[in-house]
Design a protein around this motif. Structure first.
Motif, short mmCIF file in Angstrom:
data_model
loop_
_atom_site.label_atom_id
_atom_site.label_comp_id
_atom_site.label_asym_id
_atom_site.label_seq_id
_atom_site.Cartn_x
_atom_site.Cartn_y
_atom_site.Cartn_z
N GLU A 158 67.89 98.94 -117.05
CA GLU A 158 66.96 99.84 -117.86
C GLU A 158 65.89 99.16 -118.50
O GLU A 158 66.10 97.78 -117.99
CB GLU A 158 67.98 100.53 -118.95
CG GLU A 158 68.86 101.26 -118.49
CD GLU A 158 69.92 102.07 -119.49
OE1 GLU A 158 69.66 101.71 -120.76
OE2 GLU A 158 70.77 102.52 -119.21
N ARG A 159 64.99 99.73 -119.19
CA ARG A 159 63.92 99.03 -119.92
C ARG A 159 64.60 97.88 -120.88
O ARG A 159 65.48 98.10 -121.43
CB ARG A 159 62.94 99.70 -120.48
CG ARG A 159 62.25 100.62 -119.51
CD ARG A 159 61.23 101.55 -120.33
NE ARG A 159 60.30 102.24 -119.34
CZ ARG A 159 59.27 102.92 -119.75
NH1 ARG A 159 58.96 103.03 -121.04
NH2 ARG A 159 58.51 103.37 -118.99
N ASN A 205 64.22 100.94 -110.40
CA ASN A 205 64.98 100.13 -111.80
C ASN A 205 66.29 99.13 -111.39
O ASN A 205 67.23 99.01 -112.03
CB ASN A 205 65.65 101.36 -112.80
CG ASN A 205 64.44 101.84 -113.41
OD1 ASN A 205 63.28 101.34 -113.54
ND2 ASN A 205 64.65 102.89 -114.24
N THR A 206 66.10 98.53 -110.24
CA THR A 206 67.13 97.64 -109.52
C THR A 206 66.39 96.35 -109.44
O THR A 206 65.33 96.03 -108.82
CB THR A 206 67.70 98.38 -108.22
OG1 THR A 206 68.15 99.72 -108.42
CG2 THR A 206 68.77 97.43 -107.65
#
Length: 94
Positions: free
Chosen positions: A72-73, A37-38
């Motif tokens: 995040e999403r 998630n980066t």
């Protein structure tokens, strides 16, 4: 008259093509990658990178040639100053 017009249009098309090519060459080293998630943004000529929400809120601003943004999403807007020009990317995490 047709030959003159055709050669004029050809010259304009060639000039426009060279201009687009030069603009694209300025950011050859610019890379955007994901690791879990980066978001990883890197360029040898990058001065800074900023990540915004789609509503225009600045989430994070970093200086340097290698930047990591934990995300995040959702959908984001990336702005990076590379070789004196601002490069924009739309980032979407699903």
């Amino acid at each position: 008259m047709k030959k003159v017009l055709f050669s004029l249009l050809t010259s304009v098309a060639l000039i426009a093509g060279v201009t687009v090519t030069n603009a694209a060459m300025n950011t050859d080293n610019f890379t955007v990658r994901f690791r879990e998630n980066t978001l990883i943004v890197a360029s040898t000529q990058m001065e800074e990178a900023r990540i915004y929400s789609m509503q225009g809120k600045l989430l994070q601003k970093e200086q340097g040639r290698f930047v990591e943004f934990p995300l995040e999403r959702g959908t984001y807007r990336l702005y990076a100053k590379v070789n004196g020009e601002t490069v924009t990317r739309r980032i979407e995490l699903r």
